[in-house]
Design an enzyme around this catalytic site. Sequence first.
Site, short mmCIF file in Angstrom:
data_model
loop_
_atom_site.label_atom_id
_atom_site.label_comp_id
_atom_site.label_asym_id
_atom_site.label_seq_id
_atom_site.Cartn_x
_atom_site.Cartn_y
_atom_site.Cartn_z
N CYS A 1 9.88 -4.80 -9.01
CA CYS A 1 11.06 -4.75 -8.13
C CYS A 1 11.97 -5.92 -8.50
O CYS A 1 12.26 -6.80 -7.69
CB CYS A 1 10.65 -4.81 -6.66
SG CYS A 1 9.63 -6.23 -6.20
N GLY B 1 0.74 -1.25 0.00
CA GLY B 1 0.00 0.00 0.00
C GLY B 1 0.77 1.30 0.00
O GLY B 1 0.14 2.37 0.04
N GLY B 2 2.09 1.26 -0.04
CA GLY B 2 2.83 2.51 -0.02
C GLY B 2 2.47 3.41 -1.19
O GLY B 2 2.32 4.64 -1.03
N LYS B 3 2.30 2.84 -2.37
CA LYS B 3 1.98 3.64 -3.55
C LYS B 3 0.56 4.19 -3.48
O LYS B 3 0.29 5.31 -3.93
CB LYS B 3 2.21 2.80 -4.81
CG LYS B 3 3.66 2.34 -4.96
CD LYS B 3 3.83 1.38 -6.12
CE LYS B 3 5.26 0.87 -6.21
NZ LYS B 3 5.63 -0.01 -5.07
#
Length: 424
Positions: free
Chosen positions: A356, A244-246
């Site tokens: 990634c 959820g960082g993005k």
Amino acid sequence: MTRPYNPSRDDPPGVPARRAALRLLDAVLRRGQALESALHNATHGLDNPSDRALAHAIAAEVLRRLPDLDALIDSATKLPLPDDAKARTALRIAIGQALGLGTPPHAAISTVLPLVDGGPRKLVHGVFGTLMRHGAALPEVPTLPAAIAERWRARWGDAMVSAAAQAIAAPPPLDLSLRADGVAHPDGMSLMPRHVRLPAGTGVRDAEGYGEGGWWVQDLAASLPARLIGGGRGRVLDLCAAPGGKTMQLAAAGWDVTALDIAQSRLARLSENLERTGLSAHIVVADALKWAPDAPFDAVLIDAPCSATGIFRRHPDVLYRATPRIVAEMAEVQAAILARAADWVRPGGLLVYATCSLEPAEGEEQLAAFIAARKDYAIDPVLADELPDGVPTCQHGWIRTLPSMLADTGALDGFFVARMMRTG
């Protein structure tokens, strides 16, 4: 009536954590599981959180140093032990603790011997004792697994392989993404707007601003894909969104965000972080290859499932799980997601594709195939002022971060990121 033996209950102090580390290593090296996903089952029965953390730390240290640990073991045995022999794994755990984690040798060996029986126990004790008496030491820079080193050397060269080996020698720094300018946060180095880099090992929950929700943990390289979408007031889809960082970056930038992921358990963590930070998003639990939106989006961000070789600093297990077969399988999934999601972007909208991964099949080659197949898309080149100093744009306009970049300030995870515009 004699009660059954329960290792987690009846082992001497310290042994249950080592037994759990043994199970973790077996899950990764023999069954190909991810270290994090194997953690729950491997540490079942360990009631003390510190024991679970120790089991994880031991397994991770062994995986970071596996080729060098095996070289030491082989130097002290007349005949090579099979790779999957319990005696070899027990020795890896004992030596990894003594030489890598600073555990006193007597504690390292005494907590490992109960893991093996009979002749193997004598072997483990003898080999460990021989190595300690002769002053065995691990090299300052770890040796990468031969298959990975060969693959990366062929694509990226000797300097990248050397940088990768140095990057895995120590835990990476902690990067924070800030919700807004001026929020409370720990003091640290800032390499981009709304970014702070802290030393490795910094505690998270007790750090300044955590309770106020002003920031979240996110590697600097992982923050680049959402940064390339910028600020806006339209609709954006974060595909494969967990953890959820993005999503939080996009919400903080003003977008109306739909966050989609197939894993409900991982989206639960996103919901917790959204509540903590005071941000909002529409959360959808669905398979990206079966779901379809009601209307096009202004932008779609695809942080695609991949081999994850780019995050080997934090997850050294990927060095042993990311075989050519896994890379090829993941590339097929990425191609399918790209082809499907490309139809969900309005004309003039943006599509950002990221992995990634340090494998060209999950980056450069994937993008080339997509652009060749979709004439309604063109690369929207990334500009230098959108990136940290020391991270260049490639000549064709995309981003490839490598562990050799920003080495003096803590380095970066390996990512591939491309921004495209739908032209028709």
